[in-house]
Design a protein around this motif. Structure first.
Motif, PDB file in Angstrom:
ATOM      1  N   LEU A 177      -5.017  64.406  62.217  1.00 37.57           N
ATOM      2  CA  LEU A 177      -3.679  64.765  61.741  1.00 37.57           C
ATOM      3  C   LEU A 177      -3.715  65.566  60.444  1.00 37.57           C
ATOM      4  CD1 LEU A 177      -1.772  61.450  62.522  1.00 37.57           C
ATOM      5  CD2 LEU A 177      -1.607  63.620  63.749  1.00 37.57           C
ATOM      6  N   PHE A 180      -2.086  69.104  60.512  1.00 37.48           N
ATOM      7  CA  PHE A 180      -0.626  69.114  60.440  1.00 37.48           C
ATOM      8  C   PHE A 180      -0.155  68.941  58.998  1.00 37.48           C
ATOM      9  CE2 PHE A 180       3.355  66.571  60.380  1.00 37.48           C
ATOM     10  CZ  PHE A 180       4.218  67.578  60.776  1.00 37.48           C
ATOM     11  N   LEU A 236       5.535  70.150  64.288  1.00 39.54           N
ATOM     12  CA  LEU A 236       5.386  68.704  64.490  1.00 39.54           C
ATOM     13  C   LEU A 236       4.898  68.301  65.880  1.00 39.54           C
ATOM     14  CD1 LEU A 236       5.818  65.881  63.214  1.00 39.54           C
ATOM     15  CD2 LEU A 236       8.174  65.977  64.050  1.00 39.54           C
ATOM     16  N   THR A 240       0.939  66.921  66.161  1.00 36.06           N
ATOM     17  CA  THR A 240       0.880  65.450  66.065  1.00 36.06           C
ATOM     18  C   THR A 240       0.747  64.811  67.444  1.00 36.06           C
ATOM     19  OG1 THR A 240       3.306  65.285  66.065  1.00 36.06           O
ATOM     20  CG2 THR A 240       2.211  65.387  63.929  1.00 36.06           C
TER      21      THR A 240
END
Length: 320
Positions: A177, A180, A236, A240
């Motif tokens: 992650l 991101f 997003l 994710t």
């Protein structure tokens, strides 16, 4: 009653509703628009320009074909300058380009060299997109453009490397992650920097009937803030959901015999997410934003009182 008048100066769908904006941006960001040749784009520009002048339907055209041509034109030409935009900077290029770049970032995230390379590629692409889809018609000095680009890339790389150093001892999902988080942080640097001329000089605001009032820094700050929010939400799903699903698949042994299959698996997921997230997140806010007459810049208030006192709101292109 004759046929309804077609107004090509406004989008086909009601921009006052989310569904209307979603339909508008689904057509505007259609990846197939990237395949149009320069000749087809120039022809689309001519058709749109001629129709606006004459209000006559071109030979061989009906309403549906005219609107398709208008959206092809809008996908390639800047709404303020009227210039043809760079191909990779157009919003129609977002889905294919972001599929490759996002796929690279969330696949090759373990080594420092790979992190630097993919973050640099991503921020270079974002810089092109942010500059191409800026608001206003004032040119940006090359020195300012280079300084903005260096600051944007430096901020993104610093964020990614710092976060990577903090998650080394955490479960693998946290490492997945990091891209991101780095992209989110970089958006707050890249977009304002690549559109810094608007923050310094303001963006043009207009009356409802198209009269130019002046340049507003307040409108520029508001528009850029809205673009940052939509870009973060746009990233997003792909950055994710894809790592989470990939991590679940790996833990269940889905790729134990063919580990390289994780790469196309991620690319397909990212492609689906980006294709729909791009128009749906662009639609969060209307591209033609409004600013109250009471909130315009102090230096514009005298102009508003003298010439535009009847107007309660003014409008501007917030960019994408």
């Amino acid at each position: 009653m004759g046929p309804p008048v077609i107004n090509l100066d406004k989008p086909r769908y009601d921009q006052g509703t989310y569904m209307g904006r979603a339909k508008h941006f689904l057509l505007l960001t259609n990846p197939l628009n990237c395949l149009a040749t320069d000749a087809e784009l120039d022809e689309a520009k001519k058709i749109v320009s001629d129709f606006k002048k004459t209000k006559r339907m071109p030979p061989g055209y009906d309403e549906e074909k005219l609107w398709r041509t208008k959206y092809l034109y809008d996908s390639a030409f800047h709404p303020d300058t009227g210039e043809k935009m760079m191909a990779i900077g157009r919003m129609s290029a977002q889905a294919p380009m972001n599929t490759l770049i996002t796929g690279g970032m969330i696949t090759f995230y373990k080594s420092t060299a790979a992190t630097i390379f993919w973050q640099w590629i991503n921020q270079t692409f974002n810089a092109v997109v942010n500059y191409t889809n800026r608001s206003g018609d004032a040119p940006m000095p090359k020195s300012q453009l280079i300084a903005s680009y260096c600051a944007a890339c430096g901020g993104a790389l610093s964020t990614a490397l710092f976060l990577n150093s903090k998650v080394k001892n955490m479960p693998p999902i946290f490492s997945r992650l990091v891209p991101f988080a780095a992209v989110c942080g970089a958006n707050f640097i890249n977009i304002p920097m690549m559109r810094s001329s608007e923050l310094i000089n303001g963006t043009p605001i207009f009356t409802a009937d198209g009269q130019r009032v002046g340049n507003s820094k307040v409108a520029a700050r508001t528009g850029i803030s809205l673009v940052i929010v939509s870009r973060v939400i746009m990233a997003l799903p792909g950055m994710t959901l894809t790592p989470i699903l990939t991590n679940m698949a790996i833990r269940r042994g889905l790729f134990c015999h063919y580990p390289m299959m994780a790469i196309p698996f991620q690319l397909v997921l990212v492609g689906i997410c980006v294709t729909f997230a791009t128009p749906l997140c662009c639609a969060l806010f209307s591209q033609t934003a409004a600013i109250s007459a009471a909130k315009v810049d102090p230096e514009l208030k005298d102009i508003v009182k003298a010439k535009f006192y009847k107007h309660k709101e003014f409008y501007y292109n917030k960019g994408l």
